[in-house]
Every structure is written in C-alpha cells, then in structure tokens.
Design a protein around this motif. Structure first.
Motif, mmCIF file in Angstrom:
data_model
loop_
_atom_site.group_PDB
_atom_site.id
_atom_site.type_symbol
_atom_site.label_atom_id
_atom_site.label_comp_id
_atom_site.label_asym_id
_atom_site.label_seq_id
_atom_site.Cartn_x
_atom_site.Cartn_y
_atom_site.Cartn_z
ATOM 1 N N ARG A 41 0.784 -1.258 0.081
ATOM 2 C CA ARG A 41 0.008 -0.130 -0.115
ATOM 3 C C ARG A 41 0.708 1.333 0.099
ATOM 4 O O ARG A 41 0.475 2.271 -0.434
ATOM 5 N N HIS A 51 -5.429 6.579 -2.087
ATOM 6 C CA HIS A 51 -5.842 6.054 -3.473
ATOM 7 C C HIS A 51 -4.706 5.882 -4.591
ATOM 8 O O HIS A 51 -5.047 5.768 -5.732
ATOM 9 N N ILE A 52 -3.516 6.187 -4.235
ATOM 10 C CA ILE A 52 -2.550 6.213 -5.010
ATOM 11 C C ILE A 52 -1.710 4.847 -5.067
ATOM 12 O O ILE A 52 -1.264 4.366 -3.854
ATOM 13 N N ASN A 53 -1.472 4.271 -6.254
ATOM 14 C CA ASN A 53 -0.581 3.332 -6.323
ATOM 15 C C ASN A 53 1.004 3.640 -6.305
ATOM 16 O O ASN A 53 1.394 4.302 -7.282
ATOM 17 N N LEU A 118 -8.094 -0.636 -6.761
ATOM 18 C CA LEU A 118 -6.614 -0.458 -6.147
ATOM 19 C C LEU A 118 -6.398 -1.758 -5.603
ATOM 20 O O LEU A 118 -5.014 -2.266 -6.006
ATOM 21 N N LYS A 121 -5.173 -4.532 -8.379
ATOM 22 C CA LYS A 121 -4.033 -3.896 -9.027
ATOM 23 C C LYS A 121 -2.875 -4.213 -8.051
ATOM 24 O O LYS A 121 -1.756 -4.697 -8.522
ATOM 25 N N LEU A 122 -2.846 -3.835 -6.634
ATOM 26 C CA LEU A 122 -1.753 -4.180 -5.773
ATOM 27 C C LEU A 122 -1.606 -5.463 -5.819
ATOM 28 O O LEU A 122 -0.198 -6.144 -5.799
#
Length: 147
Positions: A41, A51-53, A118, A121-122
């Motif tokens: 995270r 909210h950012i990868n 998210l 995607k992580l």
C-alpha cells in the motif's frame, strides 16, 4: 498566482517502480503477510496517499517454508466452492502447503488489501515462488528484512 487555502495539494509525480525480495523461510504467516500488505500500500512512505498506487513490487521466495503457530497446521481449513450443488471443497493447511504453497500466502495478503480496483492492482504487484528461484533478477530487487 493565488493559492486557495481550502484546497488540498496532492503531489503528482511519476513514481519509479521499486522491487523488493523477501525470504519467507521460517517466517510467521500472519506477521509476514501484514507487513507485506503494509508495504504494498505504501504506508511506510511519508507521501502516503490512500488512492495512489506507489508501484512497489514484492517478490516472495521459499513460500513452502512458511511457519504458523499452535495447532493450525492440522486445524486451519481453507474452503472453496465451485458454485454447483455439493461443490464445497475443504482442505487443511498441511495438505494445501504440500499441494500449492503459494495459495496460502496469496490468500492471507489478498484479505489484507482493499476490496476495490486498487486492491486488485496491488495484488498483481505481488510475485510468490515456492523455491528460491525467481525470474526477476533483471529488476535488481533489494533484499527486504522484516521484523
């Protein structure tokens, strides 16, 4: 240029991917998976934004040598269902570790990631291998020591 004091400033910069390698040999499953989810995270960064990868890739090797405490080796059950009547399959930790050792760590970490786009995607940024051999040596991953 006038800056409105009520606006939140979010730093938008291109983040370079970081590759880390973790040896799961003799590590406890819960502690290892919670620390990996925390790193994926990006919560350890001072510029953490929910909210950012952060483009952090983690390689886990020796997943078949993961440890758990207590009698969970025989008592812990993993369930899956095919969706058809009578399609429930129940497997103990011991049997699943011999058959598919990567699934144990995958399921533990996936449960600790957010349940949205998210989080999915992580989860793709996590690479798990049951042996010490992995195909990501060209990314030059840094060895990450966990407590």
């Amino acid at each position: 240029m006038i800056i409105d004091k009520n606006k939140t400033y979010i730093h938008k910069c291109q983040i370079e991917p970081e590759w880390y390698i973790i040896d799961a040999k003799n590590q406890k499953l819960g502690r290892l998976s919670s620390q990996i989810a925390y790193k994926l995270r990006g919560k350890n960064n001072k510029t953490y934004t929910p909210h950012i990868n952060n483009r952090i890739y983690i390689i886990i090797i020796n997943s078949k040598l993961i440890q758990i405490t207590g009698n969970k080796r025989k008592q812990k059950e993993y369930k899956r269902h095919s969706g058809k009547p009578g399609g429930l399959k129940i497997e103990t930790f011991e049997k699943l570790q011999t058959r598919m050792p990567n699934k144990i760590i995958e399921q533990a970490i996936k449960g600790m990631l957010p349940k949205n786009i998210l989080g999915r995607k992580l989860f793709t940024q996590l690479k798990i291998y049951s042996d010490h051999i992995h195909p990501h040596s060209s990314q030059q991953p840094k060895l990450l020591k966990l407590n």
